[in-house]
Design an enzyme around this catalytic site. Structure first.
Site, short mmCIF file in Angstrom:
data_model
loop_
_atom_site.label_atom_id
_atom_site.label_comp_id
_atom_site.label_asym_id
_atom_site.label_seq_id
_atom_site.Cartn_x
_atom_site.Cartn_y
_atom_site.Cartn_z
N ARG A 221 -0.01 -53.49 -5.35
CA ARG A 221 0.65 -53.69 -4.07
C ARG A 221 1.15 -55.13 -4.00
O ARG A 221 0.51 -56.05 -4.51
CB ARG A 221 -0.31 -53.43 -2.91
CG ARG A 221 -0.66 -51.97 -2.69
CD ARG A 221 0.53 -51.16 -2.17
NE ARG A 221 0.18 -49.77 -1.89
CZ ARG A 221 0.37 -48.75 -2.74
NH1 ARG A 221 0.93 -48.97 -3.92
NH2 ARG A 221 0.04 -47.53 -2.38
N HIS A 269 9.31 -50.24 -7.12
CA HIS A 269 8.12 -49.42 -6.84
C HIS A 269 8.27 -48.02 -7.47
O HIS A 269 8.20 -47.00 -6.78
CB HIS A 269 7.90 -49.30 -5.32
CG HIS A 269 6.49 -48.91 -4.95
ND1 HIS A 269 5.84 -49.42 -3.85
CD2 HIS A 269 5.61 -48.05 -5.52
CE1 HIS A 269 4.63 -48.89 -3.76
NE2 HIS A 269 4.47 -48.05 -4.77
P1 NDP Z 1 -9.05 -46.06 -7.91
O1 NDP Z 1 -9.66 -46.04 -6.55
O2 NDP Z 1 -9.33 -44.94 -8.83
O3 NDP Z 1 -9.50 -47.40 -8.67
C1 NDP Z 1 -9.62 -48.62 -8.01
C2 NDP Z 1 -10.33 -49.61 -8.92
O4 NDP Z 1 -10.28 -50.90 -8.31
C3 NDP Z 1 -11.79 -49.27 -9.16
O5 NDP Z 1 -12.15 -49.52 -10.48
C4 NDP Z 1 -12.51 -50.24 -8.22
O6 NDP Z 1 -13.80 -50.63 -8.65
C5 NDP Z 1 -11.60 -51.44 -8.29
N1 NDP Z 1 -11.79 -52.31 -7.13
C6 NDP Z 1 -11.61 -52.01 -5.81
N2 NDP Z 1 -11.94 -53.07 -5.04
C7 NDP Z 1 -12.34 -54.03 -5.89
C8 NDP Z 1 -12.82 -55.36 -5.70
N3 NDP Z 1 -12.95 -55.89 -4.47
N4 NDP Z 1 -13.15 -56.07 -6.78
C9 NDP Z 1 -13.04 -55.55 -8.04
N5 NDP Z 1 -12.59 -54.29 -8.29
C10 NDP Z 1 -12.24 -53.55 -7.22
O7 NDP Z 1 -7.48 -46.24 -7.69
P2 NDP Z 1 -6.28 -45.78 -8.65
O8 NDP Z 1 -6.58 -46.25 -10.02
O9 NDP Z 1 -5.98 -44.36 -8.45
O10 NDP Z 1 -5.06 -46.62 -8.00
C11 NDP Z 1 -5.10 -48.02 -7.96
C12 NDP Z 1 -3.95 -48.56 -7.12
O11 NDP Z 1 -2.72 -48.43 -7.81
C13 NDP Z 1 -3.68 -47.84 -5.79
O12 NDP Z 1 -4.60 -48.23 -4.80
C14 NDP Z 1 -2.26 -48.27 -5.48
O13 NDP Z 1 -2.26 -49.44 -4.72
C15 NDP Z 1 -1.66 -48.55 -6.86
N6 NDP Z 1 -0.61 -47.59 -7.19
C16 NDP Z 1 0.67 -48.04 -7.39
C17 NDP Z 1 1.67 -47.18 -7.73
C18 NDP Z 1 3.05 -47.66 -8.00
O14 NDP Z 1 3.97 -46.85 -8.20
N7 NDP Z 1 3.27 -48.96 -8.06
C19 NDP Z 1 1.43 -45.74 -7.86
C20 NDP Z 1 0.05 -45.37 -7.66
C21 NDP Z 1 -0.91 -46.27 -7.33
P3 NDP Z 1 -15.00 -49.58 -8.75
O15 NDP Z 1 -14.62 -48.68 -9.92
O16 NDP Z 1 -16.20 -50.40 -9.02
O17 NDP Z 1 -15.02 -48.82 -7.45
C1 OXD Z 2 0.84 -44.79 -4.61
C2 OXD Z 2 2.16 -45.39 -4.75
O1 OXD Z 2 -0.09 -45.43 -4.13
O2 OXD Z 2 3.14 -44.66 -4.99
O3 OXD Z 2 0.69 -43.62 -5.02
O4 OXD Z 2 2.28 -46.61 -4.66
#
Ligand code: NDP
Ligand code: OXD
Length: 306
Positions: A221, A269
């Site tokens: 993000r 994006h």
């Molecule tokens: P998940 O919830 O599966 O994974 C999130 C990861 O981030 C986990 O490993 C979690 O740790 C870690 N995390 C969360 N908070 C913290 C913190 N404070 N400190 C350290 N690690 C942290 O999410 P996804 O992998 O499915 O998606 C990740 C992000 O990708 C989405 O939230 C979105 O913002 C972005 N995204 C962007 C897209 C784009 O087109 N640009 C498309 C899709 C997603 P833990 O495993 O320990 O819980």
């Molecule tokens: C998502 C994105 O979070 O598209 O899936 O950014």
């Protein structure tokens, strides 16, 4: 059963037809102010009125992996927030991140400039060991990205909230290990959810801890990154470049310096698009399980924010 749709990616009729194929008796309609209240919702970035007018929603299915736009709203306490997990996004994210890392690693920007200038010139070969890649976020997408990068033999570091173990990956966890994770990495890939704990996490302090010649790939993000800090570190030469897919304001305003910066690559994006067919199939499976009280993956823990 009544299902409200808000801003489905693609053609609304696809969603209406797909849900009717499973629940012919369901009332499925695009939501607008004043619509009848629904039992379930499928939505991307709805306004506050969406929840204010539907106080009895049992669950809202987020049409994306990141729920930050929803978590900014007041959502009724009983409403479960369910996010997309992978649904075809993980492989796209792996493609995008590997492309960005490899373009930098192989010096392809310089070769493209040479080609435009009609210049035949070889650079010294890059060495994988000199390019440790650090992936922030080891969830559904981060794990897939790590696996893809490993295929190219980069040393991989990963950082998550809870400790993890992954074959061939140096895993770090929690704020106490963040500095060590950054110091061990030259390329930084952000795949964190946007929460109060992670906003502005790519800043002067953290980015300057990357190894000299560092490179940033932000596919999570825009609000993870402090724009001015990235620009300062690029201009100072501590960072070699960045690939950015997400921005604080989207579309990125035309006057924003990122557009014209020679060391920054921008995309609108698109690193992992929400795919209609995969998303519909996943949501149908979860929508069948929830009313039966069966466990459903991807339910957001509100206190964590993701
Ligand atoms: P998940 O919830 O599966 O994974 C999130 C990861 O981030 C986990 O490993 C979690 O740790 C870690 N995390 C969360 N908070 C913290 C913190 N404070 N400190 C350290 N690690 C942290 O999410 P996804 O992998 O499915 O998606 C990740 C992000 O990708 C989405 O939230 C979105 O913002 C972005 N995204 C962007 C897209 C784009 O087109 N640009 C498309 C899709 C997603 P833990 O495993 O320990 O819980
Ligand atoms: C998502 C994105 O979070 O598209 O899936 O950014």
């Amino acid at each position: 059963m009544r299902i409200a749709l808000y801003n489905p990616d693609g053609v609304a009729q696809f969603w209406i037809d797909g849900l009717h194929a499973v629940w012919p008796e369901a009332e499925v309609a695009l939501w607008s102010p004043g619509s009848p209240a629904a039992d379930f919702a499928i939505a991307w970035a709805p306004p506050q009125a969406f929840f204010d007018e539907q106080p009895h929603l049992q669950a809202v299915f987020n049409l994306g992996a990141g729920v930050d736009a929803l978590m900014r709203l007041r959502i009724p306490p009983q409403t479960q927030v369910v996010r997309l997990e992978d649904a075809g996004m993980a492989v796209q994210m792996a493609e995008y991140v590997c492309h960005a890392v490899l373009r930098h690693f192989r010096g392809l920007d310089a070769y493209e400039a040479d080609a435009r200038a009609g210049r035949w010139r070889k650079q010294a070969p890059a060495v994988h060991g000199d390019f440790p890649v650090g992936v922030m976020g080891l969830g559904v997408l981060g794990t897939r990205v790590v696996r893809a990068l490993q295929g190219f033999e980069f040393p991989i570091n990963a950082w998550s909230r809870q400790p993890k173990a992954l074959d061939g990956v140096r895993c770090f966890a929690g704020t106490e290990q963040l500095d060590a994770f950054l110091a061990a990495s030259k390329v930084l890939v952000c795949l964190l959810p946007l929460t109060v704990d992670t906003q502005n996490i790519l800043n002067q302090d953290t980015l300057s801890r990357l190894q000299p010649g560092g490179y940033v790939v932000n596919v999570a993000r825009g609000a993870h990154l402090v724009d001015a800090d990235l620009l300062a570190l690029l201009d100072r030469g501590h960072l070699a470049g960045a690939t950015l897919d997400v921005f604080r304001t989207e579309p990125l305003p035309s006057e924003h310096p990122f557009w014209r910066h020679p060391k920054i690559h921008i995309t609108p994006h698109i690193s992992a698009r929400t795919l209609d067919a995969e998303s519909l199939a996943q949501i149908i499976t979860k929508l069948q399980a929830l009313p039966q009280g069966l466990p459903v993956a991807g339910v957001v823990q509100r206190e964590r924010g993701y």
